[in-house]
Design an enzyme around this catalytic site. Structure first.
Site, short mmCIF file in Angstrom:
data_model
loop_
_atom_site.label_atom_id
_atom_site.label_comp_id
_atom_site.label_asym_id
_atom_site.label_seq_id
_atom_site.Cartn_x
_atom_site.Cartn_y
_atom_site.Cartn_z
N CYS A 388 0.84 -1.20 0.00
CA CYS A 388 0.00 0.00 0.00
C CYS A 388 0.88 1.25 0.00
O CYS A 388 1.42 1.61 -1.04
CB CYS A 388 -0.98 -0.04 1.17
SG CYS A 388 -2.38 1.05 0.90
N HIS A 531 -3.43 -4.79 0.30
CA HIS A 531 -2.71 -5.40 1.43
C HIS A 531 -2.74 -6.92 1.30
O HIS A 531 -3.63 -7.56 1.86
CB HIS A 531 -3.36 -4.98 2.75
CG HIS A 531 -3.16 -3.55 3.10
ND1 HIS A 531 -2.08 -3.11 3.81
CD2 HIS A 531 -3.90 -2.46 2.83
CE1 HIS A 531 -2.16 -1.80 3.97
NE2 HIS A 531 -3.26 -1.37 3.39
N GLU A 533 -1.10 -9.03 2.78
CA GLU A 533 -0.89 -9.70 4.08
C GLU A 533 -2.20 -10.17 4.71
O GLU A 533 -2.22 -11.12 5.48
CB GLU A 533 -0.12 -8.79 5.05
CG GLU A 533 -0.83 -7.52 5.52
CD GLU A 533 -0.61 -6.31 4.62
OE1 GLU A 533 -0.30 -6.51 3.43
OE2 GLU A 533 -0.75 -5.17 5.11
N1 GLN Z 1 -1.74 6.76 3.22
C1 GLN Z 1 -1.86 6.06 1.97
C2 GLN Z 1 -3.24 6.22 1.37
O1 GLN Z 1 -4.17 6.57 2.08
C3 GLN Z 1 -1.53 4.60 2.16
C4 GLN Z 1 -2.52 3.86 2.98
C5 GLN Z 1 -2.03 2.52 3.49
O2 GLN Z 1 -0.85 2.24 3.46
N2 GLN Z 1 -2.95 1.71 4.00
O3 GLN Z 1 -3.41 6.02 0.19
#
Ligand code: GLN
Length: 555
Positions: A388, A531, A533
């Site tokens: 992400c 994600h 994970e």
């Molecule tokens: N802050 C970034 C976004 O909102 C990444 C979010 C995250 O890593 N879950 O796009």
């Protein structure tokens, strides 16, 4: 096995929090599943937040995300990993949600003329949620963890609801488990059962008699202590089960079953249950323990490194991948702010690693340190996995290299930046402007189409991967992964990036959003906007983690 009428197992905790009652419950779920039953789980959180989505990872650890986009307590992650079933928002209740529903109904006039009270109205809503989850998922066993510790004021409505549920569903349909601590006193050199007795007395005060007691301690628990617990807490000796701290949580199903917990549960419910088959779990534990395996060090570059649970799903996904690859994993927590400050020790630790993971995150702090780590990984061909935020970081770093300027960033960190290679998703803008933070991100499962001849494609289509839908004509593969973000790769920069060797190997087909990015001519530098994970399982590591670990092992 033909389905049975749902049986309910409530798990409570005594003496103190942090005993691992979620792990114990997840392990029981795993055991029942290997005996051929269907299992579902619920976690009741006595706090007032509507969901954990807005809580800091410092306070509450990781926020886990389900397919249906619910921002959940991290215990749901443990449950999914152990029972290997995708859960949904049905699996988490918070006091905030319960009160919100009851108060909304009050405004709608549902309770016209009546006084609303904790008992019966709040407890009725708790029971409704249990019945609803059971009706929708129809499991053979519904395991319900009551968060907090017996005796907490905010936990009382849940215990009262559980007591009523036991009466209404029928005592033979409900089983109570108490997880408790036997503290060790150095001066007397022994473990103490008194706090457990007090916790059981507290449960008695609420009208609940535990059927099974799981006694936790850091050391071995002798038989005479178990006899004492059985006598004072009124359970058969076999139902007082010792749970010493184990090396790995994945040993818990094996340990609990060595005390025949499945038999105790089946007997309680009058079932002729089959013997659980824990072979896969014992293989996993053996692989994780293997002292002969090659050591692989993975640097986790984050800012919540002080909180052990902040990246728990990432840790577990790495462990599963390491067990699969037959390597001994050591995770090095790297503080990205220290990298930014050019802290020599922190940089030395980063350089000692075989691979780098940049996990998810929000806000400006430590961002430059993460970009420097990505730069180091790209230039030195160190395996890199970006999750992400980690994908966004990798894109910013590549943009700075390609455009030969530092004026490349995400608008999350610099709203006025000249080259916003990462920018807000248009639908997310209004939430941000309205400063509305609750459940307002791009959340949950979305599809992603993979390009052939990429690291991602090879990972997902490898023999040992989860089955993925494949287009017979083009060979393209569509996967589904979970998201939690507001920003995305800015498509205005796509062409330029591709020309320079950046590969967009996965794209969301409906919105044309970048989902996976890779770097050509690098052993493994890959970032995902989702994600992965959250879908990794100890017995079925996620293909991207598996291949990342494979690349680390080669270095
Ligand atoms: N802050 C970034 C976004 O909102 C990444 C979010 C995250 O890593 N879950 O796009």
């Amino acid at each position: 096995m033909p389905p049975i009428k749902t049986k309910y197992i409530f798990v409570t905790g005594g003496v103190c929090s942090g005993l691992g009652k979620g792990t114990a419950m997840a392990a029981i779920g795993a055991i029942l599943k290997t005996a051929g039953y269907t299992v579902s789980v619920m976690k009741m959180d006595p706090y007032l937040n509507i969901d954990p989505g807005t809580m800091s990872p410092y306070q509450h650890g990781e926020v886990f995300v389900t397919d249906d986009g619910y921002e959940a307590d991290l215990d749901l992650g443990h449950y999914e990993r152990f029972i290997d079933e995708p859960l949904s928002r049905l699996s988490n209740i918070t006091t905030g949600q319960v009160y919100q529903k009851v108060l909304q109904e009050e405004r709608q006039g549902v309770y016209l003329g009546r006084t609303i009270q904790v008992i019966p109205h709040i407890t009725a809503e708790i029971k409704n949620r249990i019945n609803d989850a059971a009706a929708r998922t129809k499991p053979d066993f519904l395991l319900i963890e009551i968060g907090g510790t017996v005796g907490d004021i905010e936990g009382e409505p849940y215990l009262e609801a559980a007591r009523q549920f036991h009466r209404e569903a029928g005592p033979d349909q409900v089983l109570f488990i108490l997880t408790t601590l036997l503290p060790y006193l150095d001066t007397s050199g022994e473990l103490k059962t008194k706090p457990t007795q007090m916790a059981v007395r507290e449960l008695h005060r609420m009208g609940i008699q535990p059927d099974i007691i799981l006694a936790r301690a850091d050391s071995k628990i002798s038989k005479d202590l178990l006899e004492k617990i059985a006598l004072f807490c009124d359970v058969p000796l076999a139902n007082a089960i010792p749970c010493p701290t184990l090396k790995s949580i994945y040993e818990v199903p094996l340990d609990l079953e060595s005390y025949h917990i499945s038999k105790l549960i089946f007997e309680h419910f009058g079932l002729k249950g089959k013997k659980p088959n824990l072979k896969e779990w014992s293989t996993l534990v053996r692989r994780m323990r293997s002292a002969k395996a090659r050591k692989v060090m993975v640097a986790l570059v984050g800012k919540y490194t002080a909180h052990g649970d902040a990246y728990i799903s990432v840790h577990e996904a790495l462990k599963a991948a390491a067990a699969f690859q037959g390597v001994r994993l050591s995770i090095i927590d790297i503080d990205s702010e220290k990298l930014e400050e050019r802290d020599a020790k922190e940089w030395k630790r980063l350089r000692s690693a075989n691979g780098i993971v940049v996990p998810g995150g929000f806000g400006n702090r430590g961002i430059e340190g993460k970009i420097q780590a990505a730069n180091y990984a790209r230039e030195n061909k160190v395996p890199y996995l970006g999750l992400c935020l980690g994908m966004q970081i990798m894109s910013i770093e590549f943009g700075r290299y390609l455009l030969k300027t530092k004026e490349v960033n995400s608008t999350e960190f610099d709203a006025e930046v000249k080259n916003p290679v990462i920018h807000i998703i248009p639908e997310q803008r209004k939430n941000l402007e309205a400063k509305y933070m609750g459940a307002s991100m791009r959340l949950g499962a979305y599809q992603c189409k993979l390009d052939v001849n990429t690291l991602a494609y090879d990972a997902y289509t490898a023999k040992t991967s989860h089955a993925v839908p494949m287009d017979n004509k083009s060979g393209a593969v569509t996967i589904s992964e979970r998201h939690r973000h507001r920003y995305e790769f800015n498509n205005d920069y796509r062409e330029k990036f591709v020309e320079a060797g950046f590969v967009f190997s996965g794209v969301n087909p409906e919105k044309n959003l970048v989902e996976i990015a890779e770097i050509k001519d690098h052993p493994f530098m890959l970032g995902t906007q989702f994600h992965p994970e959250f879908q990794s399982r100890p017995l079925r590591p996620h293909p991207l983690f598996r291949d990342f670990m494979g690349a680390c092992a080669k270095r």
